[in-house]
Write a protein that holds these residues in place. Structure first.
Motif, PDB file in Angstrom:
ATOM      1  N   ALA A 236      16.359   6.428  65.129  1.00  0.00           N
ATOM      2  CA  ALA A 236      16.318   6.920  66.514  1.00  0.00           C
ATOM      3  C   ALA A 236      14.954   7.533  66.782  1.00  0.00           C
ATOM      4  O   ALA A 236      14.088   7.585  65.898  1.00  0.00           O
ATOM      5  N   CYS A 237      14.769   8.021  67.996  1.00  0.00           N
ATOM      6  CA  CYS A 237      13.538   8.711  68.391  1.00  0.00           C
ATOM      7  C   CYS A 237      13.876  10.081  68.990  1.00  0.00           C
ATOM      8  O   CYS A 237      14.939  10.251  69.603  1.00  0.00           O
ATOM      9  N   GLY A 238      12.951  11.004  68.880  1.00  0.00           N
ATOM     10  CA  GLY A 238      13.026  12.278  69.594  1.00  0.00           C
ATOM     11  C   GLY A 238      14.310  13.048  69.320  1.00  0.00           C
ATOM     12  O   GLY A 238      14.740  13.214  68.167  1.00  0.00           O
ATOM     13  N   THR A 239      14.906  13.521  70.393  1.00  0.00           N
ATOM     14  CA  THR A 239      16.125  14.312  70.269  1.00  0.00           C
ATOM     15  C   THR A 239      17.220  13.533  69.540  1.00  0.00           C
ATOM     16  O   THR A 239      17.957  14.099  68.725  1.00  0.00           O
ATOM     17  N   ALA A 240      17.321  12.240  69.836  1.00  0.00           N
ATOM     18  CA  ALA A 240      18.352  11.427  69.178  1.00  0.00           C
ATOM     19  C   ALA A 240      18.109  11.397  67.670  1.00  0.00           C
ATOM     20  O   ALA A 240      19.052  11.442  66.866  1.00  0.00           O
ATOM     21  N   MET A 241      16.825  11.370  67.280  1.00  0.00           N
ATOM     22  CA  MET A 241      16.504  11.390  65.845  1.00  0.00           C
ATOM     23  C   MET A 241      16.893  12.747  65.242  1.00  0.00           C
ATOM     24  O   MET A 241      17.365  12.824  64.104  1.00  0.00           O
ATOM     25  N   HIS A 242      16.731  13.798  66.029  1.00  0.00           N
ATOM     26  CA  HIS A 242      17.140  15.120  65.525  1.00  0.00           C
ATOM     27  C   HIS A 242      18.656  15.204  65.359  1.00  0.00           C
ATOM     28  O   HIS A 242      19.141  15.873  64.434  1.00  0.00           O
ATOM     29  N   ALA A 243      19.393  14.536  66.241  1.00  0.00           N
ATOM     30  CA  ALA A 243      20.845  14.469  66.033  1.00  0.00           C
ATOM     31  C   ALA A 243      21.114  13.741  64.709  1.00  0.00           C
ATOM     32  O   ALA A 243      22.004  14.118  63.928  1.00  0.00           O
ATOM     33  N   GLY A 244      20.308  12.711  64.448  1.00  0.00           N
ATOM     34  CA  GLY A 244      20.439  11.977  63.188  1.00  0.00           C
ATOM     35  C   GLY A 244      20.138  12.852  61.979  1.00  0.00           C
ATOM     36  O   GLY A 244      20.778  12.732  60.931  1.00  0.00           O
ATOM     37  N   MET A 245      19.173  13.746  62.101  1.00  0.00           N
ATOM     38  CA  MET A 245      18.839  14.660  60.991  1.00  0.00           C
ATOM     39  C   MET A 245      20.026  15.583  60.681  1.00  0.00           C
ATOM     40  O   MET A 245      20.314  15.887  59.521  1.00  0.00           O
ATOM     41  N   VAL A 246      20.676  16.048  61.738  1.00  0.00           N
ATOM     42  CA  VAL A 246      21.870  16.887  61.514  1.00  0.00           C
ATOM     43  C   VAL A 246      22.959  16.044  60.842  1.00  0.00           C
ATOM     44  O   VAL A 246      23.594  16.482  59.869  1.00  0.00           O
TER      45      VAL A 246
ATOM     46  N   PHE B  77       7.480  29.479  66.077  1.00  0.00           N
ATOM     47  CA  PHE B  77       7.995  28.782  64.893  1.00  0.00           C
ATOM     48  C   PHE B  77       9.509  28.911  64.838  1.00  0.00           C
ATOM     49  O   PHE B  77      10.069  29.959  65.167  1.00  0.00           O
ATOM     50  N   PHE B  78      10.139  27.826  64.445  1.00  0.00           N
ATOM     51  CA  PHE B  78      11.589  27.806  64.251  1.00  0.00           C
ATOM     52  C   PHE B  78      11.810  27.568  62.759  1.00  0.00           C
ATOM     53  O   PHE B  78      11.255  26.604  62.208  1.00  0.00           O
ATOM     54  N   ILE B  79      12.585  28.431  62.129  1.00  0.00           N
ATOM     55  CA  ILE B  79      12.797  28.233  60.691  1.00  0.00           C
ATOM     56  C   ILE B  79      14.292  28.250  60.355  1.00  0.00           C
ATOM     57  O   ILE B  79      15.098  28.869  61.051  1.00  0.00           O
ATOM     58  N   GLY B  80      14.623  27.557  59.293  1.00  0.00           N
ATOM     59  CA  GLY B  80      16.005  27.512  58.814  1.00  0.00           C
ATOM     60  C   GLY B  80      16.036  26.681  57.549  1.00  0.00           C
ATOM     61  O   GLY B  80      15.037  26.045  57.187  1.00  0.00           O
ATOM     62  N   ARG B  81      17.179  26.690  56.885  1.00  0.00           N
ATOM     63  CA  ARG B  81      17.343  25.885  55.670  1.00  0.00           C
ATOM     64  C   ARG B  81      18.552  24.964  55.842  1.00  0.00           C
ATOM     65  O   ARG B  81      19.521  25.327  56.500  1.00  0.00           O
ATOM     66  N   GLY B  82      18.496  23.802  55.212  1.00  0.00           N
ATOM     67  CA  GLY B  82      19.635  22.886  55.244  1.00  0.00           C
ATOM     68  C   GLY B  82      19.944  22.475  56.678  1.00  0.00           C
ATOM     69  O   GLY B  82      19.060  22.081  57.447  1.00  0.00           O
ATOM     70  N   LEU B  83      21.205  22.571  57.059  1.00  0.00           N
ATOM     71  CA  LEU B  83      21.581  22.208  58.430  1.00  0.00           C
ATOM     72  C   LEU B  83      20.793  23.032  59.444  1.00  0.00           C
ATOM     73  O   LEU B  83      20.389  22.534  60.485  1.00  0.00           O
ATOM     74  N   ASP B  84      20.571  24.303  59.136  1.00  0.00           N
ATOM     75  CA  ASP B  84      19.832  25.154  60.078  1.00  0.00           C
ATOM     76  C   ASP B  84      18.420  24.610  60.329  1.00  0.00           C
ATOM     77  O   ASP B  84      17.877  24.739  61.426  1.00  0.00           O
ATOM     78  N   TYR B  85      17.820  24.011  59.308  1.00  0.00           N
ATOM     79  CA  TYR B  85      16.499  23.402  59.493  1.00  0.00           C
ATOM     80  C   TYR B  85      16.621  22.201  60.447  1.00  0.00           C
ATOM     81  O   TYR B  85      15.807  22.037  61.364  1.00  0.00           O
TER      82      TYR B  85
END
Ligand code: M6R
Length: 364
Positions: free
Chosen positions: A55-65, A224-232
């Motif tokens: 995916a691209c952009g936001t959709a790719m970020h949904a994929g990361m989750v 900056f936005f930080i997190g680990r695992g799902l939070d990242y």
């Protein structure tokens, strides 16, 4: 058209609980995910040896989750590719790879080309798409429509949350089919997903809390936005939302990676939005919060209601309802979207039509 909201983006943020129900409920049979009406057979989930999300952009970020959710659940490799990279990479996908393509518009040219390439290599393509009859929906082998309704604002909000819901349901069904979740486990999973809907709604209702905090952001050149695992994975979308509509340079970092370079950029009053909703790594993220705070960062901590941490660990704390760890993305997404929205409003920018961006990217 905007139903009394000043911008489409705010309207669409508010539409999320309804959009989530529209996407989830028609696919629930006796509390379990069921894609019979979508024509998606269980053998698609049973036969694959791995999953590749494109995916691209936001959709790719949904994929990361989805990757961070699915891999531990299914115990098979789950990869995510940016479509514009995948196309030119000689990708290692084959008939045993379930390719999941995510696109709100169903017309993004790189996502379409990547899907065609994967299909030519023998992979079955399951598309998660919002726009009915779009090219990706038509050309994919299977399609799971999200029911967000039309999304007008360039910055994606409700499309993201329904993509997540669809991907969570795919993960749950795959886990059932592959013997990783029994019926009661799958029912509990879907119950947790449904609980996330009012939790998201609750954070949208608390929007004034977010509106008040953006005064600390709007004059900052960087955040900056930080997190680990799902939070990242959640933080990636937070950073994209903020940069695209407020023009504040924002970056998402895996919190544990900061000290390998990026912490050099943390100095007095630099905003750091720390997401710490995963119980088993909460203490680790909190220790990264201490590190950035010690260097002068202005820290906004997003954590669960029940998380125990000193009050002065952060400059501002926003608490989300207690949910099982995997499901916190829904209320967190609402907070991150509202941060970006109010930052854009606070800077008097064109929230719905940010510069240089189009809703659908149909050129390379
Ligand atoms: O229509 P698509 O989901 O394929 O679009 C992909 C991206 O262009 C899109 O998600 C974009 O990143 C968002 N509108 C940003 O908010």
């Amino acid at each position: 058209m905007k139903n009394g909201f000043p911008h489409y983006m705010l309207k669409e943020i508010h539409e999320q609980p309804e959009a989530l129900k529209n996407t989830i409920l028609p696919r629930l049979a006796k509390g379990l995910p069921d894609f019979t009406d979508d024509g998606i057979p269980d053998r698609l989930f049973a036969d694959c040896g791995r999953v590749h999300i494109i995916a691209c952009g936001t959709a790719m970020h949904a994929g990361m989750v989805a990757r961070a959710l699915m891999e531990p659940l299914l115990r098979i490799p789950v990869a995510v590719s940016i479509a514009s990279e995948f196309r030119y990479e000689q990708p290692l996908v084959d008939a045993q790879t379930l390719v999941i393509v995510i696109s709100q518009s169903g017309e993004t040219i790189d996502t379409l080309a990547a899907m065609r390439l994967a299909q030519s290599l023998g992979s079955p393509a399951l598309a998660v798409v919002n726009v009915k009859g779009s090219t990706i929906a038509r050309e994919s082998d299977y399609v799971l429509y999200t029911h967000a309704g039309p999304e007008i604002a360039v910055a994606s909000t409700k499309a993201y949350s329904v993509q997540l819901a669809a991907l969570y349901m795919i993960g749950c069904r795959m886990a059932m089919v592959r013997g990783k979740l029994d019926q009661s486990g799958a029912k509990a999973f879907m119950g947790d997903l449904l609980d996330a809907v009012p939790a998201m709604e609750a954070m949208i209702q608390k929007k004034d809390q977010v509106r008040n905090l953006v005064t600390h952001l709007i004059n900052a050149p960087d955040a900056f936005f930080i997190g680990r695992g799902l939070d990242y994975a959640f933080s990636l979308e937070g950073a994209l939302k903020l940069k695209e509509i407020s023009y504040i340079h924002s970056e998402a970092y895996a919190a544990g990676e900061l000290k390998h370079g990026t912490i050099a950029l943390i100095s007095d009053r630099v905003p750091v939005i720390a997401i710490a909703t995963q119980d088993k790594i909460f203490a680790k993220t909190v220790s990264n919060v201490r590190e950035v705070r010690a260097r002068g960062a202005f820290v906004i901590l997003l954590a669960k209601e029940s998380a125990r941490v000193e009050e002065d660990i952060a400059d501002i704390q926003i608490r989300i309802p207690d949910l099982a760890d995997q499901f916190t993305v829904f209320p967190i997404a609402a907070v991150l979207q509202l941060i970006a929205y109010y930052a854009s409003v606070g800077k008097n920018l064109d929230v719905d039509q940010p510069r240089n961006l189009a809703k659908s990217v149909t050129v390379e």
